[in-house]
Design a protein around this motif. Structure first.
Motif, PDB file in Angstrom:
ATOM      1  N   MET A   1       0.839  -1.196   0.000  1.00 35.24           N
ATOM      2  CA  MET A   1       0.000   0.000   0.000  1.00 35.24           C
ATOM      3  C   MET A   1       0.873   1.245   0.000  1.00 35.24           C
ATOM      4  O   MET A   1       1.909   1.308   0.646  1.00 35.24           O
ATOM      5  CB  MET A   1      -0.902   0.006   1.236  1.00 35.24           C
ATOM      6  CG  MET A   1      -1.911  -1.131   1.259  1.00 35.24           C
ATOM      7  SD  MET A   1      -3.189  -0.943   0.010  1.00 35.24           S
ATOM      8  CE  MET A   1      -4.063   0.481   0.641  1.00 35.24           C
ATOM      9  N   LEU A   2       0.427   2.256  -0.719  1.00 32.40           N
ATOM     10  CA  LEU A   2       1.130   3.533  -0.723  1.00 32.40           C
ATOM     11  C   LEU A   2       0.961   4.232   0.622  1.00 32.40           C
ATOM     12  O   LEU A   2      -0.028   4.018   1.322  1.00 32.40           O
ATOM     13  CB  LEU A   2       0.565   4.421  -1.832  1.00 32.40           C
ATOM     14  CG  LEU A   2       0.888   4.030  -3.274  1.00 32.40           C
ATOM     15  CD1 LEU A   2       0.030   4.848  -4.229  1.00 32.40           C
ATOM     16  CD2 LEU A   2       2.343   4.232  -3.583  1.00 32.40           C
ATOM     17  N   PRO A   3       1.928   5.099   0.999  1.00 29.86           N
ATOM     18  CA  PRO A   3       1.754   5.916   2.203  1.00 29.86           C
ATOM     19  C   PRO A   3       0.484   6.760   2.080  1.00 29.86           C
ATOM     20  O   PRO A   3       0.099   7.178   0.987  1.00 29.86           O
ATOM     21  CB  PRO A   3       3.008   6.788   2.226  1.00 29.86           C
ATOM     22  CG  PRO A   3       3.989   6.080   1.369  1.00 29.86           C
ATOM     23  CD  PRO A   3       3.211   5.354   0.326  1.00 29.86           C
ATOM     24  N   ILE A   4      -0.162   7.031   3.211  1.00 33.26           N
ATOM     25  CA  ILE A   4      -1.452   7.723   3.211  1.00 33.26           C
ATOM     26  C   ILE A   4      -1.321   9.098   3.865  1.00 33.26           C
ATOM     27  O   ILE A   4      -0.678   9.241   4.904  1.00 33.26           O
ATOM     28  CB  ILE A   4      -2.508   6.878   3.947  1.00 33.26           C
ATOM     29  CG1 ILE A   4      -2.774   5.591   3.149  1.00 33.26           C
ATOM     30  CG2 ILE A   4      -3.812   7.651   4.127  1.00 33.26           C
ATOM     31  CD1 ILE A   4      -3.667   4.609   3.860  1.00 33.26           C
ATOM     32  N   VAL A   5      -1.935  10.095   3.230  1.00 33.42           N
ATOM     33  CA  VAL A   5      -1.997  11.464   3.748  1.00 33.42           C
ATOM     34  C   VAL A   5      -3.462  11.783   4.006  1.00 33.42           C
ATOM     35  O   VAL A   5      -4.292  11.737   3.092  1.00 33.42           O
ATOM     36  CB  VAL A   5      -1.397  12.472   2.748  1.00 33.42           C
ATOM     37  CG1 VAL A   5      -1.556  13.896   3.262  1.00 33.42           C
ATOM     38  CG2 VAL A   5       0.069  12.150   2.480  1.00 33.42           C
ATOM     39  N   ALA A   6      -3.815  12.091   5.261  1.00 30.41           N
ATOM     40  CA  ALA A   6      -5.205  12.357   5.632  1.00 30.41           C
ATOM     41  C   ALA A   6      -5.524  13.843   5.515  1.00 30.41           C
ATOM     42  O   ALA A   6      -4.705  14.696   5.879  1.00 30.41           O
ATOM     43  CB  ALA A   6      -5.469  11.876   7.052  1.00 30.41           C
ATOM     44  N   ILE A   7      -6.717  14.153   4.996  1.00 33.34           N
ATOM     45  CA  ILE A   7      -7.210  15.526   4.918  1.00 33.34           C
ATOM     46  C   ILE A   7      -8.271  15.692   6.011  1.00 33.34           C
ATOM     47  O   ILE A   7      -9.292  15.008   6.006  1.00 33.34           O
ATOM     48  CB  ILE A   7      -7.829  15.833   3.544  1.00 33.34           C
ATOM     49  CG1 ILE A   7      -6.858  15.458   2.411  1.00 33.34           C
ATOM     50  CG2 ILE A   7      -8.222  17.294   3.460  1.00 33.34           C
ATOM     51  CD1 ILE A   7      -5.623  16.290   2.355  1.00 33.34           C
ATOM     52  N   ILE A   8      -8.017  16.622   6.943  1.00 37.44           N
ATOM     53  CA  ILE A   8      -8.876  16.810   8.117  1.00 37.44           C
ATOM     54  C   ILE A   8      -9.346  18.261   8.179  1.00 37.44           C
ATOM     55  O   ILE A   8      -8.616  19.173   7.774  1.00 37.44           O
ATOM     56  CB  ILE A   8      -8.103  16.468   9.415  1.00 37.44           C
ATOM     57  CG1 ILE A   8      -7.546  15.035   9.346  1.00 37.44           C
ATOM     58  CG2 ILE A   8      -8.967  16.658  10.652  1.00 37.44           C
ATOM     59  CD1 ILE A   8      -8.593  13.960   9.391  1.00 37.44           C
ATOM     60  N   GLY A   9     -10.547  18.508   8.707  1.00 38.74           N
ATOM     61  CA  GLY A   9     -11.014  19.881   8.884  1.00 38.74           C
ATOM     62  C   GLY A   9     -12.502  19.948   9.144  1.00 38.74           C
ATOM     63  O   GLY A   9     -13.212  18.936   9.097  1.00 38.74           O
TER      64      GLY A   9
END
Length: 453
Positions: A1-9
């Motif tokens: 799996m590719l590294p994951i970047v979370a979008i939060i707000g």
């Protein structure tokens, strides 16, 4: 799996617009209404030599009394737990809010590094001024950006990719794409959760809970499946322009990019008119399919019940008799383990290719047992030869003396022979009936009539 970047707000700060900007495509639904995104959805992105997945999440509000908000927060927490870094998106035009401060306090307690993106800073000259207020959150440098126009996203990504490991070579994994489609509230999200073994999608008795098309990768026995949960598809006349309109468009796109469609039917409702239209859409797109008859646990049963339901559903979906049917309960997990096996069978039939010599052996046997029809004028149909011209779906061209001499009954007979002898299982089969003239050195005629079966 590719590294994951979370979008939060918070809701409506532009998280989905930023996802579209980072991934270079308009896959996430963007609409001027809070709470459009609910589940966590994954998209692929890259920056220079770094490749990663961006996970979009629902707007965070710490209010347990409002419908869906605790479930949305649960999805955001799950996204953070698997991410290498989080991007906290705030609204530069609106300024710092109590909601932003509450989320920032929560993020500071998480083990994931956070990069602060101040969105809606379209003006480069005013961007730094708008962003300055957000130093007060104590999360480091605020990056002024415009998700819509792309301003500042390069600087943001430079910071984000400091936490993303470099991958000089990334081996592509072959995967089977599976779209889960059906009417609202038939149990699609419950089925996704059952197949993945985790609470991947929000499940609610309220129709229309799922909005975006949700991707999830599952591995079993060395095979990789990309499962795509979709919004429930209602009749067109009942859909107003807005969130549901975009959700259904995403569902149709999911069907188009899938190899196999899990067509989910509510056994309590039976096969409705809308189900018939969806089945027609699957066939028109030429997709392999498995019919999942869900909520089987809610039916009172005896030894004859399943056969009675098989007949009822088979009679309604007679034009999809080539698709396997499985009676399941996504809630209890009954027979869910069989679905991936049926997906394998359907995918194999969908991409199967057969040599011309074998095709013609089948034609020869079929004609020997059942000769083509003869017209009232005594002119008989003749099949000279056939060849498979493509797969996905399998398409066979039959060269005949006159396509008009082959009625629907004989065309269905030929389709049945190809299926029985060549194993085109779980997939539509397309036959092209092409006229051929024996005059002038076997010159082909111009007829090009096609039938989908």
């Amino acid at each position: 799996m590719l590294p994951i970047v979370a979008i939060i707000g918070r809701p409506n700060v532009g998280k989905s617009a930023l996802v579209n900007r980072l991934c270079g495509e308009q896959d996430a639904i963007v609409f001027d209404q809070p709470g459009v995104t609910r589940d966590r959805t994954y998209r692929r992105a890259f920056w220079q030599d770094r490749e990663f997945q961006v996970v979009d999440t629902g707007g965070l509000v710490f209010d347990d009394e409002t419908e869906f908000l605790p479930l949305i927060r649960e999805q955001a927490e799950a996204a953070l737990s698997e991410s290498v870094v989080a991007i906290f998106v705030v609204d530069g035009k609106l300024g710092l809010t109590a909601g932003d401060e509450e989320i920032a306090s929560w993020l500071r307690s998480q083990p994931v590094p956070v990069v602060l993106a101040v969105n809606k800073c379209e003006s480069e000259t005013q961007g730094l001024t708008l962003a300055a207020e957000f130093w007060n959150l104590g999360l480091g440098e605020p990056f002024p950006i415009s998700a819509i126009h792309g301003n500042g996203t390069g600087d943001l990504l430079e910071k984000v990719t400091e936490y993303v490991p470099s991958m000089d070579e990334w081996e592509e994994v072959e995967e089977t794409k599976v779209a889960i489609v059906g009417r609202p509230n038939v149990g699609k999200s419950s089925l996704l959760n059952a197949l993945t073994g985790e609470k991947r999608a929000i499940v609610s008795p309220i129709s229309g809970t799922t909005r975006d098309a949700i991707d999830m990768v599952v591995e079993r026995d060395g095979k990789t499946y990309r499962l795509i949960d979709t919004a429930g598809i209602r009749r067109k006349k009942n859909v107003d322009y807005g969130t549901e309109f975009f959700s259904i468009n995403r569902a149709f796109k999911a069907i188009k990019r899938a190899d196999v469609v899990l067509f989910v039917i509510d056994v309590l409702d039976g096969v409705t008119e809308q189900d018939l239209k969806l089945a027609g859409r699957i066939i028109d797109e030429g997709k392999a399919a498995v019919i999942v008859v869900n909520k089987w646990d809610a039916v009172e049963k005896d030894t004859h019940t399943i056969y009675e339901y098989q007949k009822i559903i088979g009679d309604r979906l007679y034009f999809m008799e080539w698709a396997d049917r499985v009676f399941t309960s996504a809630m209890t997990g009954k027979r869910v383990d069989k679905i991936l096996d049926l997906i394998d069978t359907a995918a194999e039939g969908h991409q199967k290719r057969v040599s011309t010599s074998v095709i013609n052996e089948v034609i020869e046997d079929a004609v020997r047992w059942h000769s083509p029809p003869t017209s009232r004028q005594g002119k008989q149909g003749k099949i000279y030869y056939g060849t498979q011209v493509t797969s996905k779906p399998p398409t066979i061209a039959l060269f005949v003396n006159d396509p008009k001499r082959f009625n629907d009954s004989y065309r269905r007979y030929m389709e049945k022979q190809f299926r029985q002898q060549l194993g085109f299982h779980g997939t539509p089969l397309k036959l092209l009936w092409r006229g051929k003239s024996l005059r002038e050195g076997e010159k082909m005629g111009s007829s090009n009539r096609a039938t989908k079966v």
